[in-house]
Design a protein around this motif. Structure first.
Motif, PDB file in Angstrom:
ATOM      1  N   UNK A 194      50.309  33.641  10.097  1.00  0.00           N
ATOM      2  CA  UNK A 194      51.465  33.510  10.382  1.00  0.00           C
ATOM      3  C   UNK A 194      52.479  34.680  10.344  1.00  0.00           C
ATOM      4  N   UNK A 195      52.163  35.612   8.989  1.00  0.00           N
ATOM      5  CA  UNK A 195      52.811  36.632   8.803  1.00  0.00           C
ATOM      6  C   UNK A 195      52.501  37.577  10.055  1.00  0.00           C
ATOM      7  N   UNK A 196      51.360  37.612  10.755  1.00  0.00           N
ATOM      8  CA  UNK A 196      51.065  38.431  11.911  1.00  0.00           C
ATOM      9  C   UNK A 196      51.899  38.051  13.060  1.00  0.00           C
ATOM     10  N   UNK A 197      52.212  36.903  13.305  1.00  0.00           N
ATOM     11  CA  UNK A 197      52.787  36.182  14.187  1.00  0.00           C
ATOM     12  C   UNK A 197      54.432  36.491  14.080  1.00  0.00           C
ATOM     13  N   UNK A 198      55.040  36.653  12.888  1.00  0.00           N
ATOM     14  CA  UNK A 198      56.111  36.805  12.474  1.00  0.00           C
ATOM     15  C   UNK A 198      56.617  38.226  12.752  1.00  0.00           C
ATOM     16  N   UNK A 199      55.583  38.846  12.699  1.00  0.00           N
ATOM     17  CA  UNK A 199      55.709  40.627  12.667  1.00  0.00           C
ATOM     18  C   UNK A 199      55.499  41.065  14.193  1.00  0.00           C
ATOM     19  N   UNK A 200      55.171  39.983  14.952  1.00  0.00           N
ATOM     20  CA  UNK A 200      54.912  40.468  16.499  1.00  0.00           C
ATOM     21  C   UNK A 200      56.315  40.447  17.185  1.00  0.00           C
ATOM     22  N   UNK A 201      56.055  40.633  18.509  1.00  0.00           N
ATOM     23  CA  UNK A 201      57.114  40.639  19.237  1.00  0.00           C
ATOM     24  C   UNK A 201      57.623  39.438  20.103  1.00  0.00           C
TER      25      UNK A 201
END
Length: 69
Positions: free
Chosen positions: A11-18
């Motif tokens: 989820x952190x990866x998705x939150x830090x995505x565009x």
């Protein structure tokens, strides 16, 4: 220091995505709100004069989920 589960790291990866719109799925007490608040704080630190607002539908839910956690 918060130790993230594998789902929270994902989820952190998705939150830090565009991505502009994100829906985190999970049961109660799974750490969704804590993860989002943590991400907002990190972004606020990176942009010193930025402003951020965290809301919930009812004030009592805001106190329980954000302030008391």
């Amino acid at each position: 220091m918060m130790i993230l589960t594998s789902k929270q790291r994902e989820a952190r990866g998705v939150l830090n995505s565009m991505a502009r719109h994100i829906l985190l799925d999970g049961g109660s007490r799974s750490g969704k709100t804590k993860l989002i608040v943590r991400n907002i704080v990190h972004r606020a630190i990176k942009a010193p004069r930025s402003r951020h607002l965290i809301t919930r539908y009812r004030f009592v839910h805001c106190k329980q989920a954000i302030a008391l956690d």
